[in-house]
Design a protein around this motif. Structure first.
Motif, short mmCIF file in Angstrom:
data_model
loop_
_atom_site.label_atom_id
_atom_site.label_comp_id
_atom_site.label_asym_id
_atom_site.label_seq_id
_atom_site.Cartn_x
_atom_site.Cartn_y
_atom_site.Cartn_z
N UNK A 78 29.78 47.58 71.75
CA UNK A 78 30.41 48.87 71.47
C UNK A 78 29.29 49.85 71.16
N UNK A 79 29.21 50.92 71.94
CA UNK A 79 28.18 51.93 71.75
C UNK A 79 28.84 53.29 71.55
N UNK A 80 28.32 54.03 70.59
CA UNK A 80 28.79 55.39 70.33
C UNK A 80 27.57 56.30 70.41
N UNK A 81 27.66 57.31 71.26
CA UNK A 81 26.63 58.35 71.35
C UNK A 81 27.27 59.64 70.86
N UNK A 111 30.44 42.04 64.28
CA UNK A 111 31.57 42.90 63.96
C UNK A 111 32.83 42.26 64.53
N UNK A 112 33.87 42.19 63.72
CA UNK A 112 35.10 41.56 64.21
C UNK A 112 36.17 42.57 64.62
N UNK A 118 31.05 40.86 67.97
CA UNK A 118 30.75 42.08 68.71
C UNK A 118 29.55 42.76 68.05
N UNK A 119 28.92 43.61 68.79
CA UNK A 119 27.81 44.42 68.29
C UNK A 119 28.21 45.89 68.37
N UNK A 120 27.93 46.64 67.31
CA UNK A 120 28.24 48.06 67.25
C UNK A 120 26.96 48.84 67.05
#
Length: 140
Positions: A75-78, A18-19, A1-3
Protein backbone atom coordinates in the motif's frame (compact mmCIF):
# COMPACT_ATOMS: atom_id res chain seq x y z
CA UNK A 1 1.06 -5.84 4.31
CA UNK A 2 3.48 -2.96 3.98
CA UNK A 3 2.35 0.68 4.15
CA UNK A 4 4.37 3.59 2.86
CA UNK A 5 3.27 7.26 2.94
CA UNK A 6 5.52 9.72 1.10
CA UNK A 7 5.61 13.41 0.23
CA UNK A 8 7.86 15.01 -2.38
CA UNK A 9 10.38 15.71 0.39
CA UNK A 10 10.32 12.69 2.69
CA UNK A 11 9.07 9.27 3.63
CA UNK A 12 6.61 10.03 6.44
CA UNK A 13 5.47 6.48 7.30
CA UNK A 14 7.04 3.14 6.56
CA UNK A 15 5.17 0.37 8.38
CA UNK A 16 5.57 -3.38 7.93
CA UNK A 17 3.32 -6.14 9.22
CA UNK A 18 0.18 -4.05 8.77
CA UNK A 19 -3.02 -6.06 9.08
CA UNK A 20 -5.61 -3.39 8.16
CA UNK A 21 -5.72 0.12 6.68
CA UNK A 22 -8.55 2.64 6.57
CA UNK A 23 -8.52 5.55 4.14
CA UNK A 24 -10.97 7.98 2.55
CA UNK A 25 -11.59 9.03 -1.04
CA UNK A 26 -14.39 11.04 -2.68
CA UNK A 27 -16.84 8.14 -2.27
CA UNK A 28 -16.18 7.85 1.49
CA UNK A 29 -14.15 5.69 3.83
CA UNK A 30 -12.91 2.24 2.86
CA UNK A 31 -10.79 -0.53 4.33
CA UNK A 32 -7.90 -2.58 3.00
CA UNK A 33 -7.09 -6.08 4.26
CA UNK A 34 -4.40 -8.52 3.09
CA UNK A 35 -5.16 -9.85 -0.38
CA UNK A 36 -7.09 -6.71 -1.41
CA UNK A 37 -7.51 -6.31 -5.16
CA UNK A 38 -5.17 -3.88 -6.92
CA UNK A 39 -6.48 -0.37 -6.48
CA UNK A 40 -5.71 3.18 -7.50
CA UNK A 41 -7.73 6.00 -5.94
CA UNK A 42 -7.45 9.71 -5.23
CA UNK A 43 -7.57 10.43 -1.52
CA UNK A 44 -9.50 13.21 0.15
CA UNK A 45 -7.94 15.40 2.81
CA UNK A 46 -8.30 12.85 5.59
CA UNK A 47 -6.58 10.58 8.08
CA UNK A 48 -5.12 7.26 6.97
CA UNK A 49 -5.31 4.82 9.88
CA UNK A 50 -3.83 1.35 10.30
CA UNK A 51 -3.22 -1.44 12.78
CA UNK A 52 -0.21 -3.71 12.80
CA UNK A 53 -0.35 -7.45 13.43
CA UNK A 54 0.08 -6.81 17.18
CA UNK A 55 -2.95 -4.51 17.21
CA UNK A 56 -1.00 -1.27 17.62
CA UNK A 57 -2.68 1.66 15.83
CA UNK A 58 -1.09 4.26 13.60
CA UNK A 59 -2.43 7.39 11.95
CA UNK A 60 -1.31 10.00 9.44
CA UNK A 61 -3.15 13.09 8.21
CA UNK A 62 -2.78 13.45 4.44
CA UNK A 63 -3.47 16.42 2.23
CA UNK A 64 -5.20 14.39 -0.45
CA UNK A 65 -2.99 12.37 -2.75
CA UNK A 66 -3.03 9.00 -4.45
CA UNK A 67 -3.30 5.58 -2.81
CA UNK A 68 -2.33 2.37 -4.60
CA UNK A 69 -2.66 -1.25 -3.54
CA UNK A 70 -0.42 -3.69 -5.42
CA UNK A 71 -0.49 -7.45 -5.15
CA UNK A 72 -2.70 -7.31 -2.07
CA UNK A 73 0.39 -6.56 0.05
CA UNK A 74 1.88 -3.19 -0.89
CA UNK A 75 0.00 0.00 0.00
CA UNK A 76 1.57 3.26 -1.14
CA UNK A 77 0.30 6.78 -0.54
CA UNK A 78 1.81 9.75 -2.37
CA UNK A 79 0.63 13.12 -1.02
CA UNK A 80 1.68 16.76 -1.07
CA UNK A 81 1.83 16.97 2.71
CA UNK A 82 1.42 14.52 5.59
CA UNK A 83 1.68 14.58 9.36
CA UNK A 84 1.99 11.34 11.33
CA UNK A 85 0.77 11.14 14.90
CA UNK A 86 -0.69 8.95 17.60
CA UNK A 87 -3.64 11.16 18.54
CA UNK A 88 -6.31 10.91 15.84
CA UNK A 89 -8.39 13.66 17.49
CA UNK A 90 -5.46 16.10 17.42
CA UNK A 91 -4.73 15.25 13.78
CA UNK A 92 -8.39 15.68 12.86
CA UNK A 93 -8.67 18.96 14.73
CA UNK A 94 -5.62 21.01 13.92
CA UNK A 95 -3.87 19.38 10.97
CA UNK A 96 -6.91 18.62 8.80
CA UNK A 97 -8.31 22.11 9.45
CA UNK A 98 -5.02 23.64 8.29
CA UNK A 99 -4.97 21.42 5.19
CA UNK A 100 -8.55 22.46 4.34
CA UNK A 101 -7.82 26.15 4.93
CA UNK A 102 -4.74 25.92 2.68
CA UNK A 103 -6.82 24.25 -0.03
CA UNK A 104 -9.49 26.98 0.18
CA UNK A 105 -6.80 29.67 -0.10
CA UNK A 106 -5.24 27.93 -3.13
CA UNK A 107 -8.66 27.76 -4.82
CA UNK A 108 -9.24 31.47 -4.19
CA UNK A 109 -5.81 32.30 -5.62
CA UNK A 110 -6.43 30.16 -8.73
CA UNK A 111 -9.81 31.84 -9.23
CA UNK A 112 -8.23 35.28 -9.01
CA UNK A 113 -5.40 34.25 -11.39
CA UNK A 114 -7.96 33.00 -13.90
CA UNK A 115 -10.01 36.20 -13.58
CA UNK A 116 -6.91 38.36 -14.23
CA UNK A 117 -5.89 36.17 -17.18
CA UNK A 118 -9.35 36.43 -18.78
CA UNK A 119 -9.41 40.22 -18.30
CA UNK A 120 -6.03 40.49 -20.05
CA UNK A 121 -7.31 38.40 -22.97
CA UNK A 122 -10.44 40.58 -23.22
CA UNK A 123 -8.29 43.72 -23.33
CA UNK A 124 -6.11 42.25 -26.09
CA UNK A 125 -9.14 41.14 -28.09
CA UNK A 126 -10.72 44.61 -27.76
CA UNK A 127 -7.60 46.12 -29.34
CA UNK A 128 -7.49 43.57 -32.15
CA UNK A 129 -11.13 43.90 -33.25
CA UNK A 130 -11.60 45.56 -36.65
CA UNK A 131 -13.50 48.44 -35.05
CA UNK A 132 -11.10 48.58 -32.07
CA UNK A 133 -8.66 51.37 -31.13
CA UNK A 134 -6.09 50.18 -33.68
CA UNK A 135 -8.36 51.17 -36.53
CA UNK A 136 -9.70 49.25 -39.48
CA UNK A 137 -8.41 45.67 -39.47
CA UNK A 138 -6.94 46.05 -36.01
CA UNK A 139 -3.52 44.84 -37.15
CA UNK A 140 -1.77 48.06 -38.03
Amino acid sequence: MNLRIVTPLAVIVEAADVRAVRAEDASGGFGILPGHADLLTRLAISIVQWRDTNGHPGACAVRGGVLTVTGGQEINVATREAVAGDDVEALAGSVLERFRADLDLERQERTEDTRLHLNAIRQIMRHLRPDGPLGRGGWS
